[in-house]
Design a protein around this motif. Structure first.
Motif, PDB file in Angstrom:
ATOM      1  N   GLY A  12       1.043  -1.082  -0.085  1.00 10.48           N
ATOM      2  CA  GLY A  12      -0.190   0.087  -0.046  1.00 10.48           C
ATOM      3  C   GLY A  12       0.779   1.282   0.050  1.00 10.48           C
ATOM      4  N   PHE A  99      -1.136  -3.265   8.880  1.00 11.08           N
ATOM      5  CA  PHE A  99      -0.772  -3.587   7.357  1.00 11.08           C
ATOM      6  C   PHE A  99      -0.065  -5.027   7.247  1.00 11.08           C
ATOM      7  CE2 PHE A  99       0.539   1.152   6.955  1.00 11.08           C
ATOM      8  CZ  PHE A  99      -1.028   1.360   6.639  1.00 11.08           C
ATOM      9  N   PHE A 104       1.115  -7.272   3.829  1.00  9.37           N
ATOM     10  CA  PHE A 104       1.802  -6.321   2.875  1.00  9.37           C
ATOM     11  C   PHE A 104       3.253  -6.723   2.888  1.00  9.37           C
ATOM     12  CE2 PHE A 104      -0.291  -1.726   3.006  1.00  9.37           C
ATOM     13  CZ  PHE A 104      -1.396  -2.614   2.751  1.00  9.37           C
ATOM     14  N   GLY A 390      -6.504   3.518  -6.809  1.00 12.53           N
ATOM     15  CA  GLY A 390      -7.625   3.382  -5.827  1.00 12.53           C
ATOM     16  C   GLY A 390      -8.723   4.310  -6.048  1.00 12.53           C
ATOM     17  N   CYS A 438      -3.762   3.330   1.623  1.00  9.41           N
ATOM     18  CA  CYS A 438      -4.218   1.970   2.082  1.00  9.41           C
ATOM     19  C   CYS A 438      -4.671   2.091   3.491  1.00  9.41           C
ATOM     20  CB  CYS A 438      -2.964   1.062   2.106  1.00  9.41           C
ATOM     21  SG  CYS A 438      -1.525   1.656   2.985  1.00  9.41           S
ATOM     22  N   GLY A 454      -8.900   3.999   1.733  1.00 12.33           N
ATOM     23  CA  GLY A 454      -8.298   2.843   2.675  1.00 12.33           C
ATOM     24  C   GLY A 454      -8.883   1.541   2.716  1.00 12.33           C
ATOM     25  N   TYR A 479      -8.356  -7.834   0.643  1.00 13.41           N
ATOM     26  CA  TYR A 479      -7.072  -7.659   0.064  1.00 13.41           C
ATOM     27  C   TYR A 479      -6.198  -8.730   0.787  1.00 13.41           C
ATOM     28  CZ  TYR A 479      -2.995  -4.958  -1.760  1.00 13.41           C
ATOM     29  OH  TYR A 479      -1.948  -4.423  -2.437  1.00 13.41           O
TER      30      TYR A 479
END
Ligand code: BG6
Length: 490
Positions: A12, A99, A104, A390, A438, A454, A479
């Motif tokens: 992100g 995250f 991530f 996004g 994100c 986000g 995600y």
């Protein structure tokens, strides 16, 4: 769908001025972002300044024209969203843990130049600022997240604007390269991926955000562009010298364009429009000014102060990869009068009858991303990285705290599918995908909080209310699965 390559970097993207808050904590100086007031979809952001006579005034950010001698700054009675951000400064450990929970592999942040050099021209850096990013990077590494750092994301010291009109003056190059040396040395081994200037081509649409200059005068924009391009090339060389395994990319605000009709005049306009974007990328990838820009400057009576020394620096500092932001596409026509205009993050364009728009009027076009990746790869044959993409939307929190953002999932899913095709059907080399915002953050163009991107909701509202709590949206779990399955489960 076929899995994305093993080494693909999912993650992100954020920027310091839109998340950190703590604008005057830890000996931080005032950045240009700190002087932008809150706007909205229909109300432009303003830049505030004190005149020589001592009056406090403001002007629209996108059409700024502040005469020399006025002092841009922050004043009582105005609302500056970057001063609060989402208070990442105090929440970064929890945010990075979230995250990490999503899996991530990379987090893009920017270093706020004014935390390291509050005024921009100091010799000694501010240790408190350096220590903050040490902690941020350590936290990332603890969660197996590689940091990607943007060196300048609309947040240069405003003192440089007041002293030299920002990037319009070549002395700013030295201040920047000194800053790059300091952070490059300090974070050697912790940060391997670097970007020089966020959306460098944005200078031509908003000189303030892109280059801290106080007008959009074409000569000023051309000078600021040259100085930034030279500084960018210098930064590439410096970071390579510090650590040969560093990978340094540029960052282009990419918006795919179509000719509105088959009229050759429209095609000509399209080509010219693309040159505006490619100009910056051409210099950063090839190491020299392209021939079309000399002609254009000549026709517009713009002086280009390209010295032999600059030429040498540009040649040596070509980027390792190209990164882009991609949100939307637009149409162009040789005759725009009477045609419908649509909004955009950097520039306006013409309406495409085949596309839907977001709540903020940005045209949604996943195939445009595939096209853009192909155009760029054909032109440069350098690896590409999507570091922003996004949907800015208004989210509704239900009584049980859940947030159903299926519209966001749809948007991202379609773009991921097109990236997959670009890789496997078209042969594009794509390093990774870092969706923008994100975690919900302050919008750059409007300064609002209600325009949210986000996977994580942050409870900060435009009227100043909200307790800052973080909530997982539906897209958070979605995600996480996308990353776990290497893009197979969408
Ligand atoms: C890009 C910027 O232009 O678009 C970001 O690099 C910005 O800083 C993003 O936030 C989305 O734009 P906005 O105006 O919706 O915040």
């Amino acid at each position: 769908m076929r899995k994305f390559p093993e080494h693909f970097l999912w993650g992100g993207s954020t920027a310091a001025n839109q998340i950190e808050g703590a604008w005057n904590i830890g000996r931080k100086g005032i950045s240009i972002a700190d002087c932008c007031t809150k706007g909205s979809k229909d109300k432009p952001r303003m830049i505030t300044f004190r005149t020589k006579e001592g009056d406090v005034k403001s002007q629209k950010m996108f059409t700024l024209n502040v005469p020399e001698g006025n002092e841009i700054g922050c004043f009582d009675g105005f609302d500056y969203p970057s001063h609060r951000g989402i208070d990442f400064y105090h929440h970064f450990k929890d945010d990075i843990a979230l995250f990490g929970e999503m899996g991530f592999r990379m987090l893009r942040i920017s270093i706020n130049w004014t935390r390291i050099f509050p005024l921009g021209w100091e010799k000694e850096p501010n240790e408190e600022g350096l220590k903050f990013y040490d902690e941020v990077f350590d936290e990332c590494i603890k969660h197996k997240i590689q940091p990607m750092v943007t060196l300048s994301h609309y947040e240069m010291p405003v003192a440089l604007t007041n002293k030299w009109n920002g990037w319009a003056d070549e002395r700013t190059i030295q201040c920047f390269t000194h800053y790059v040396k300091v952070v490059g040395e300090r974070y050697r081994g912790k940060v391997k991926y670097w970007l020089t200037f966020n959306e460098i081509n944005g200078i031509q649409f908003c000189g303030w955000m892109g280059a801290g200059v106080t007008s959009n005068d074409p000569q000023v924009i051309a000078d600021a562009s040259l100085h930034q391009l030279v500084a960018s090339a210098y930064a590439v060389s410096i970071l390579h010298q510090i650590d040969s395994s560093n990978l340094v990319g540029n960052m282009i605000g990419y918006s795919t364009s179509y000719a509105l009709s088959a009229n050759p005049q429209d095609a000509l306009k399209l080509w010219k429009n693309y040159n505006d974007t490619y100009f910056y990328c051409d210099v950063q990838c090839r190491g020299y000014y392209p021939s079309y820009i000399f002609r254009e400057y000549e026709a517009r009576h713009i002086q280009l102060h390209l010295t032999d020394e600059y030429k040498e620096i540009l040649k040596k500092g070509t980027v390792d990869f190209i990164s882009i932001s991609y949100y939307m596409s637009t149409c162009v026509s040789a005759e725009e009068k009477g045609l419908d205009i649509v909004n955009g993050n950097l520039a306006f364009g013409l309406k495409n009858p085949y596309l839907e728009t977001s709540e903020w009027g940005w045209q949604i076009d996943p195939i445009g991303l595939r096209l853009g990746l192909n155009y760029l790869y054909d032109r440069y044959q350098k690896p590409l990285f999507v570091v922003e993409n996004g949907l800015g939307a208004h989210d509704h929190v239900k009584a049980d705290g859940s947030i159903c953002d299926s519209y966001r999932i749809d948007y991202l899913r379609q773009h991921i599918i097109e990236m997959n095709k670009a890789i496997y059907e078209d042969g594009v080399e794509l390093m990774g995908y870092l969706p923008w915002g994100c975690i919900d953050l302050v919008s750059a163009s409007t300064g609002e909080m209600r325009k949210r991107y986000g996977f994580i909701y942050t409870d900060y509202q435009d009227d100043g209310t909200g307790d800052g709590k973080r909530l997982r949206k539906d897209s958070f779990g979605w995600y996480k699965k996308v990353i776990e399955s290497q893009g197979e489960e969408l």
